[in-house]
Design a protein around this motif. Structure first.
Motif, PDB file in Angstrom:
ATOM      1  N   GLN A   1       0.819  -1.197   0.000  1.00 26.87           N
ATOM      2  CA  GLN A   1       0.000   0.000   0.000  1.00 26.87           C
ATOM      3  C   GLN A   1       0.863   1.261   0.000  1.00 26.87           C
ATOM      4  O   GLN A   1       0.643   2.181  -0.764  1.00 26.87           O
ATOM      5  CB  GLN A   1      -0.893  -0.019   1.251  1.00 26.87           C
ATOM      6  CG  GLN A   1      -1.705   1.227   1.456  1.00 26.87           C
ATOM      7  CD  GLN A   1      -2.799   1.369   0.434  1.00 26.87           C
ATOM      8  OE1 GLN A   1      -3.744   0.617   0.406  1.00 26.87           O
ATOM      9  NE2 GLN A   1      -2.651   2.323  -0.459  1.00 26.87           N
TER      10      GLN A   1
ATOM     11  N   GLU B   1       3.884   4.014  -0.274  1.00 30.27           N
ATOM     12  CA  GLU B   1       4.988   4.416  -1.132  1.00 30.27           C
ATOM     13  C   GLU B   1       6.294   4.248  -0.366  1.00 30.27           C
ATOM     14  O   GLU B   1       6.324   4.341   0.859  1.00 30.27           O
ATOM     15  CB  GLU B   1       4.783   5.893  -1.524  1.00 30.27           C
ATOM     16  CG  GLU B   1       5.892   6.517  -2.335  1.00 30.27           C
ATOM     17  CD  GLU B   1       6.049   5.921  -3.717  1.00 30.27           C
ATOM     18  OE1 GLU B   1       6.530   4.774  -3.819  1.00 30.27           O
ATOM     19  OE2 GLU B   1       5.699   6.591  -4.691  1.00 30.27           O
ATOM     20  N   ILE B   2       7.380   3.981  -1.067  1.00 31.36           N
ATOM     21  CA  ILE B   2       8.694   3.939  -0.439  1.00 31.36           C
ATOM     22  C   ILE B   2       9.133   5.391  -0.273  1.00 31.36           C
ATOM     23  O   ILE B   2       9.268   6.096  -1.260  1.00 31.36           O
ATOM     24  CB  ILE B   2       9.684   3.187  -1.338  1.00 31.36           C
ATOM     25  CG1 ILE B   2       9.166   1.787  -1.608  1.00 31.36           C
ATOM     26  CG2 ILE B   2      11.064   3.154  -0.719  1.00 31.36           C
ATOM     27  CD1 ILE B   2       9.750   1.157  -2.825  1.00 31.36           C
ATOM     28  N   PRO B   3       9.339   5.853   0.959  1.00 28.34           N
ATOM     29  CA  PRO B   3       9.646   7.278   1.111  1.00 28.34           C
ATOM     30  C   PRO B   3      10.961   7.666   0.450  1.00 28.34           C
ATOM     31  O   PRO B   3      11.051   8.718  -0.171  1.00 28.34           O
ATOM     32  CB  PRO B   3       9.712   7.462   2.628  1.00 28.34           C
ATOM     33  CG  PRO B   3       8.948   6.334   3.193  1.00 28.34           C
ATOM     34  CD  PRO B   3       9.143   5.189   2.255  1.00 28.34           C
TER      35      PRO B   3
ATOM     36  N   ARG C   1      18.571   8.623   5.048  1.00 24.72           N
ATOM     37  CA  ARG C   1      17.281   9.207   5.405  1.00 24.72           C
ATOM     38  C   ARG C   1      16.188   8.201   5.683  1.00 24.72           C
ATOM     39  O   ARG C   1      15.247   8.483   6.404  1.00 24.72           O
ATOM     40  CB  ARG C   1      16.826  10.176   4.313  1.00 24.72           C
ATOM     41  CG  ARG C   1      17.697  11.410   4.244  1.00 24.72           C
ATOM     42  CD  ARG C   1      17.214  12.337   3.172  1.00 24.72           C
ATOM     43  NE  ARG C   1      15.858  12.782   3.421  1.00 24.72           N
ATOM     44  CZ  ARG C   1      15.545  14.000   3.811  1.00 24.72           C
ATOM     45  NH1 ARG C   1      16.484  14.890   3.990  1.00 24.72           N
ATOM     46  NH2 ARG C   1      14.296  14.341   4.003  1.00 24.72           N
TER      47      ARG C   1
ATOM     48  N   TYR D   1      14.008   5.444   7.285  1.00 31.00           N
ATOM     49  CA  TYR D   1      13.907   4.894   8.633  1.00 31.00           C
ATOM     50  C   TYR D   1      12.546   4.240   8.771  1.00 31.00           C
ATOM     51  O   TYR D   1      11.794   4.539   9.673  1.00 31.00           O
ATOM     52  CB  TYR D   1      14.108   6.007   9.660  1.00 31.00           C
ATOM     53  CG  TYR D   1      14.472   5.542  11.066  1.00 31.00           C
ATOM     54  CD1 TYR D   1      14.793   4.215  11.330  1.00 31.00           C
ATOM     55  CD2 TYR D   1      14.500   6.434  12.117  1.00 31.00           C
ATOM     56  CE1 TYR D   1      15.130   3.807  12.600  1.00 31.00           C
ATOM     57  CE2 TYR D   1      14.842   6.042  13.394  1.00 31.00           C
ATOM     58  CZ  TYR D   1      15.151   4.710  13.633  1.00 31.00           C
ATOM     59  OH  TYR D   1      15.479   4.320  14.903  1.00 31.00           O
TER      60      TYR D   1
ATOM     61  N   SER E   1      18.171  10.292  -3.517  1.00 28.70           N
ATOM     62  CA  SER E   1      17.196   9.460  -2.818  1.00 28.70           C
ATOM     63  C   SER E   1      16.216   8.791  -3.784  1.00 28.70           C
ATOM     64  O   SER E   1      15.578   7.817  -3.437  1.00 28.70           O
ATOM     65  CB  SER E   1      16.417  10.300  -1.806  1.00 28.70           C
ATOM     66  OG  SER E   1      15.662  11.271  -2.483  1.00 28.70           O
ATOM     67  N   ARG E   2      16.095   9.327  -4.987  1.00 31.34           N
ATOM     68  CA  ARG E   2      15.191   8.715  -5.972  1.00 31.34           C
ATOM     69  C   ARG E   2      15.976   7.975  -7.044  1.00 31.34           C
ATOM     70  O   ARG E   2      15.393   7.299  -7.883  1.00 31.34           O
ATOM     71  CB  ARG E   2      14.301   9.771  -6.653  1.00 31.34           C
ATOM     72  CG  ARG E   2      13.800  10.826  -5.735  1.00 31.34           C
ATOM     73  CD  ARG E   2      12.306  10.919  -5.563  1.00 31.34           C
ATOM     74  NE  ARG E   2      11.488  10.138  -6.439  1.00 31.34           N
ATOM     75  CZ  ARG E   2      10.536   9.336  -5.990  1.00 31.34           C
ATOM     76  NH1 ARG E   2      10.346   9.180  -4.714  1.00 31.34           N
ATOM     77  NH2 ARG E   2       9.785   8.688  -6.844  1.00 31.34           N
TER      78      ARG E   2
ATOM     79  N   ALA F   1       6.807   6.933  -9.176  1.00 36.34           N
ATOM     80  CA  ALA F   1       6.149   7.212  -7.903  1.00 36.34           C
ATOM     81  C   ALA F   1       4.672   6.857  -7.991  1.00 36.34           C
ATOM     82  O   ALA F   1       4.018   7.138  -8.991  1.00 36.34           O
ATOM     83  CB  ALA F   1       6.303   8.687  -7.555  1.00 36.34           C
ATOM     84  N   GLY F   2       4.175   6.198  -6.975  1.00 39.54           N
ATOM     85  CA  GLY F   2       2.759   5.843  -6.933  1.00 39.54           C
ATOM     86  C   GLY F   2       2.413   4.644  -7.790  1.00 39.54           C
ATOM     87  O   GLY F   2       1.283   4.191  -7.774  1.00 39.54           O
TER      88      GLY F   2
ATOM     89  N   THR G   1       3.269  -0.091  -5.945  1.00 40.00           N
ATOM     90  CA  THR G   1       2.981   0.793  -4.824  1.00 40.00           C
ATOM     91  C   THR G   1       1.518   1.196  -4.853  1.00 40.00           C
ATOM     92  O   THR G   1       0.963   1.389  -5.934  1.00 40.00           O
ATOM     93  CB  THR G   1       3.851   2.050  -4.927  1.00 40.00           C
ATOM     94  OG1 THR G   1       5.195   1.655  -4.770  1.00 40.00           O
ATOM     95  CG2 THR G   1       3.509   3.052  -3.861  1.00 40.00           C
ATOM     96  N   GLY G   2       0.927   1.328  -3.696  1.00 39.78           N
ATOM     97  CA  GLY G   2      -0.458   1.797  -3.638  1.00 39.78           C
ATOM     98  C   GLY G   2      -1.470   0.691  -3.858  1.00 39.78           C
ATOM     99  O   GLY G   2      -2.617   0.952  -4.197  1.00 39.78           O
TER     100      GLY G   2
END
Lengths: 539, 272, 311
Positions: free
Chosen positions: A36, A38-40, A46, A48, A192-193, A208-209, A235-236
């Motif tokens: 469900q 998203e991977i932050p 960063r 956690y 980070s992406r 994303a998403g 994701t989602g």
């Protein structure tokens, strides 16, 4: 009229054509996951949370890692040693390469830790490494930590200010994974992406998403070579949708929806494919020791007696273990404990009467606005009503809820959980009950000098068994004082397709999906519908 | 013959509403079962409808039938008062904006745009954090969300009505604005307003569900139909009765509201 | 005449700017009124107060609200929507990724709802005998929450009979979520349109049309429908704007990468730059559609145009 219709159709067609192609699976050897949330982030400094850690673990390498039993083993380190006073740790690296081809040097680990310590990185893991010599002097201008020494070609030394028995666990956290400095600097905030690491897999595409798609790292030289052609994580995808996708063979691993749990568990077809483990997590109701009537220990104990933990376990369809204390039962080398507070409404009423609350009282339980939390809270509400305690529920958004419980003296009781980062009782007891943690993580404002002394003695102690004795005694004192209602330790249940072999759950880390194998029996589709990966976005 | 038809519609609607109110008031006493406490040991495993529990039980072992009845009182009260608020404000604003036009119109309409665009979830979370939850807060939020569509629809219609012959004529013979609005325009809006009322009522029944999860609705464990519906979505296949019965109650209520609306809306159209 | 037109357009644009400003200000203010710590969403709950303070300082969250808002507006004027607090992604990039799926779903759902609403209201107005059935079923659809309908549709038409994909963003995959959304809307349109239609049909000009010997279907479709849709035009525009702003629950059920999920995540995480970005886009859409609805309104109903001209 016709022209308008035409315009509308054109718009629709345009909107359709804009859509993404979606990943077409190269082969059947792609592991398909869904979740469900998203991977932050995939920046090890960063991330956690479970989702970030699961994929950082695949893309990056840390010096040490845990095996399936939970013991520390070398990942990037071939061998390691700790000095007798636990202040100096040496790591010998084995050869390894980043996914862009450069070989990994000890300086890449040193860089990663220095980066975490740098305040401008905003790393939530900073506190773990503040024990390194000179780490506290690290500020925005200079971060030259004398406690980290990288000796080319393959030796890395960490020196601490005070002894730390847990430092090896801290080195195994993803925060300390090797990073290629030149790429981190070049990509800046976009790292980070678009991460690059030396783990067995590397990023292929991240929408994303929609999905995250990993492929094998062609330069990987380590001990856990990639066994899959790729990992595709949607994701989602909610619990319900994931379940339908799993049943039609479009997913390899899934959780089991609450409503189906009992029947799946009873079904012989599924029985062998269910994996389960009790997590290093404790769910509890915090009782604020500075708010009446909870300043009275008898009231807190009464609430513990008045709470039917077995009913909660039944409400969760057996996906939990009733708690007897703070520390989860499966912690390695921690003594077994007997239940102190059985469900006993009579005893609860006696204690309430003794405390002067024979007629009961009214209070408010604060909680996060999450359906499961609401169910648990309503069950607690029913239990406490039987001993005359009327509890109103105050469900709130996560951020609001956290802010409220941090404010001293505001929230009388709250429903919360705690998950350990590494398998040690101090990660529960010291962090949550030491009086110096009031204002940080000790939300119940529990203060007991005896407990503080025991916890400090444990922190100084270098003998592992003596240390555990101190911690155990501290926990017994905490249970007696009952600043919490100790509820349960949740269990994870996961179902995998029969084509997936070698899947293991880990009690305090996300499952290591990079190590599973996919076994395809030719001719017979192994799943009820079809095991062929229909592509993820359903093109 | 044609005249009696609408009144029958109205009568049916009112009869349904009265029936619901009566059942919701009397039945809990008669059923004598606590909607908040478990009536069975089957926790975590909802029981299917059977003789003792005609609508089954939920995952906390509570009787669904008793909960639906109590929820009826809550939901109907919310729906009726929320609709009254939305219509009161919406019709007032729509009338003024549509009739006077000019800067009054601009001001009102831009204001509704701002209200529509600010995320309601954010507003709800902030309010839930700042204030103790209460039914009045809930009504205020539903009212704040619900009046704007009504205002816009009313304004649109007034704008076209004020150019009609009978309004122009009234103005020509020197009728005051108040008289024109009250005697000529408002009666012509009846059909739309009542249609809107039915839709608003059914929406506010559902909005309560979403808000109660954020902490703004009727505080749990007190049930409302909307919340019963959304709480039971986990069990939509394993225990469909958890959703079916509150859903049916909700549909029945919506139908009643619409019958009343339609019954009230028609006589005027035919008188013209 | 032309200059009049441009004056009107500029006035409308100026008003739109004011609305956008108002919305952004209110959103910003609400986020700050909310007693919650955005740093918790970034760093998690376990982090020490010092680290939290440090992060707050680095993000500029320790400055007074008006300073932060001023800085935000300054960056906005340069076309910079900022980076997400949580994912570090460019807000503009995150939003543009979600725009196409959102538009596709919104337009499809809206068209289905409109077509169904119009068809059934005409049917109800022409065939009195069908009316009770249509009436009762419209109540049913109004009472069904879209997410539940969505789950049922998924179960039936994607799982049991695999005609459509099991969620995800694709051309075929839009059908089920659009239907789930459209059902309730269509019922609402039916309710309102049918009431209007019946009122219009009782008016003299319709009776005149009947008297001229026009077939009833022609009367309803050509003459009555136009007048019946009139009061609904703004409502239709608003609904479309609502859909374009994202439909969280349906997007969640169908794994649809729309704006709704983005917005809700931003609210819950207190991801200020992301939230402000989504709200800005939603506001622009809403304001634009409202303006279009007003124009359309005048175009369908000449009387409004006239009144505008006089006023």
């Amino acid at each position: 009229m016709r022209s308008r219709l035409f315009l509308l159709c054109t718009l629709l067609v345009l909107a359709c054509r804009q859509q993404s192609p979606g990943p077409a699976s190269d082969s059947d050897h792609v592991l398909r996951l869904a979740d469900q949330d998203e991977i932050p982030t995939l920046d090890p400094a960063r991330g956690y949370d479970t989702a970030s850690w699961q994929f950082e673990d695949l893309i990056f390498e840390t010096l040490l890692d845990y095996d399936d039993k939970g013991d520390l083993v070398g990942e990037a380190a071939e061998s390691w040693s700790a000095s007798a006073d636990f202040r100096e740790f040496r790591f010998m690296l084995r050869p390894s390469r980043f996914s862009h081809g450069r070989s990994v040097r000890p300086g890449d680990f040193a860089y990663a830790v220095r980066r975490v310590l740098l305040p401008s990185t905003q790393s939530p893991g900073r506190d773990f490494y503040l024990g390194l010599l000179g780490a506290r002097e690290c500020d925005s201008t200079a971060c030259d930590v004398p406690g980290i020494e990288a000796r080319e070609p393959d030796l890395l030394i960490f020196r601490l200010e005070t002894p730390d028995l847990l430092f090896l666990h801290k080195v195994a956290l993803p925060f300390a994974a090797a990073l290629p400095e030149e790429i981190v600097r070049e990509r800046g905030a976009t790292f980070s992406r678009n991460p690059t690491g030396s783990g067995p897999y590397r990023l292929r595409e991240w929408r994303a998403g929609q999905y995250l798609w990993l492929e094998p790292n062609p330069y990987y030289e380590g001990a856990q070579p990639p066994s899959l052609a790729g990992i595709l994580r949607q994701t989602g995808v909610g619990e319900e949708l994931a379940w339908m996708q799993f049943l039609s063979g479009q997913l390899d691993v899934t959780g089991i929806p609450t409503a189906d749990f009992l029947h799946v568990r009873g079904d012989p077809r599924w029985r062998e494919r269910i994996h389960t483990i009790t997590t290093l997590r404790t769910q509890y109701v915090g009782l604020n020791c500075s708010v009446p009537p909870f300043h009275d220990r008898r009231v807190r104990q009464a609430l513990n007696y008045a709470t039917d933990k077995e009913k909660l376990v039944r409400l969760l369809n057996g996906r939990a273990v009733a708690a007897v204390g703070v520390v989860p039962p499966n912690l390695p080398s921690y003594p077994e404990r007997a239940p102190v507070y059985p469900y006993d409404p009579h005893r609860a009423e006696q204690l309430l009467r003794a405390a002067g609350y024979a007629a009961g009282f009214e209070t408010t339980l604060w909680l996060r606005n999450d359906p499961t939390a609401m169910r648990i809270a309503q069950s607690l509400q029913q239990d406490w009503l039987r001993v005359g305690i009327h509890v109103k529920l105050r469900p709130l958004a996560w951020g609001v809820f956290l802010e409220a419980i941090r404010e001293p003296g505001r929230v009388p009781m709250f429903l919360l959980g705690w998950e350990a980062d590494f398998p040690d009782a101090s990660n529960f007891l010291d962090v949550l009950f030491h009086s110096r943690q009031v204002g940080a993580n000790n939300h119940t404002e529990y203060r007991n000098p005896a407990v503080d002394a025991l916890l400090e003695a444990a922190a100084r102690e270098l003998s592992a068994s003596a240390r555990i004795q101190f911690l155990y005694r501290a926990e017994q004192a905490i249970i007696e004082d009952a600043p919490w209602i100790f509820l349960f330790h949740p269990s994870t249940f996961v179902l995998v397709q029969s084509r997936v072999a070698g899947f293991r759950l880990h009690p305090w880390r996300p499952p290591r999906v990079g190590r599973v194998r996919i076994e395809i029996t030719n001719g017979h589709p192994p799943e009820p519908h079809s095991a062929r990966p229909r592509n993820a976005s359903g093109r | 013959m044609r005249r009696s038809a609408p009144n029958r519609t109205l009568a049916t609607g009112i009869a349904m509403l009265v029936l619901m109110l009566a059942v919701a008031t009397i039945a809990p006493v008669w059923l004598n079962r606590d909607p908040l406490l478990p009536v069975t040991d089957a926790i975590g495993e909802p029981l299917a409808p059977q003789r003792t529990f005609p609508c089954g039980t939920d995952e906390l072992g509570r009787d669904v039938c008793a909960r639906i009845l109590v929820a009826g009182q809550v939901s109907l009260a919310i729906a009726i008062s929320a609709t009254a608020i939305c219509l009161g404000v919406g019709v007032g604003v729509g009338l003024l904006a549509g009739y006077f036009g000019g800067w009054v119109d601009t001001l009102f309409m831009r204001f509704t745009e701002v209200l529509l665009a600010v995320p309601m979830l954010l507003l709800a979370i902030t309010l839930a954090a700042l204030f103790e939850p209460s039914p009045y807060l809930l009504l205020a939020v539903i009212g704040a969300v619900g009046w704007t569509p009504v205002a816009r629809a009313v304004r649109a219609e007034v704008r076209s009505l004020r150019a009609r012959e009978f309004v122009v004529a009234a103005r020509a013979i020197g009728a005051t604005n108040r008289r024109i609005l009250g005697k000529h325009i408002l009666p012509n809006l009846r059909a739309s307003i009542l249609g809107l009322a039915a839709v608003t009522a059914s929406h506010s029944l559902l909005i309560d569900a979403g808000l109660s999860f954020i902490g703004l609705g009727v505080p749990p464990p007190v049930p409302s139909w909307g919340r019963m519906l959304s709480e039971s979505q986990t069990y939509y296949r394993a225990a469909p009765w958890l959703m079916l019965f509150p859903g049916a109650a909700l549909s029945f209520a919506v139908l009643a509201f619409q019958l009343i609306a339609s019954g009230l809306g028609r006589p005027f159209a035919e008188r013209q | 005449m032309l200059s009049m037109f441009w004056v009107a357009v500029f006035r409308r644009l100026a008003e739109a700017a004011v609305v956008c400003f108002g919305v952004s200000f209110l959103t910003f203010a609400l986020t700050f009124l909310m007693p919650a710590d955005p740093v918790a969403a970034i760093a998690g709950i376990k982090v020490s107060p010092e680290t939290r303070r440090q992060i707050r300082q680095d993000l500029g969250l320790d400055r007074p609200v008006w300073v932060q808002y001023g800085l935000y507006l300054k960056r906005l004027l340069r076309g910079d929507l900022g980076r997400s607090f949580v994912t570090q992604q460019q807000v503009s990039e995150a939003i543009s990724e979600r725009l196409a799926p959102t538009v596709l779903l919104a337009l499809t759902a809206w068209c289905i709802a409109l077509v169904l609403g119009v068809c059934f209201s005409c049917l109800g107005a022409m065939r009195r005998s069908w009316q009770p059935l249509l009436f009762a079923s419209s109540s049913l659809w109004l009472a069904i929450p879209p997410f539940w309908l969505g789950l049922l549709l998924l179960y039936a038409f994607a799982f049991y009979w695999p005609l459509f994909p099991l969620g995800g963003y694709s051309a075929l995959g839009v059908v089920l979520p659009a239907c789930a959304l459209a059902a309730g809307m269509a019922a609402a349109y039916y309710r309102i349109l049918e009431a209007n239609l019946r009122e219009v049909l009782a008016q003299p000009f319709i009776q005149a049309a009947h008297a001229k010997g026009l077939p009833p279907s022609r009367v309803v479709l050509l003459h009555a429908l136009r007048n019946a849709i009139l009061p609904v035009v703004t409502l239709l525009a608003l609904d479309l704007a609502g859909l374009l702003g994202g439909v969280t629950l349906t997007e969640t059920v169908f794994h649809w990468p729309g704006l709704g999920r983005l917005a809700v995540e931003a609210v819950f995480n207190q991801d200020l730059p992301m939230l402000m970005g989504v709200v800005l886009v939603t506001t622009v859409i809403l304001v634009a559609l409202n303006a279009i609805a007003d124009l359309l309104h005048a175009w369908i109903d000449p009387r409004v145009r006239q009144a505008e001209g006089e006023g």
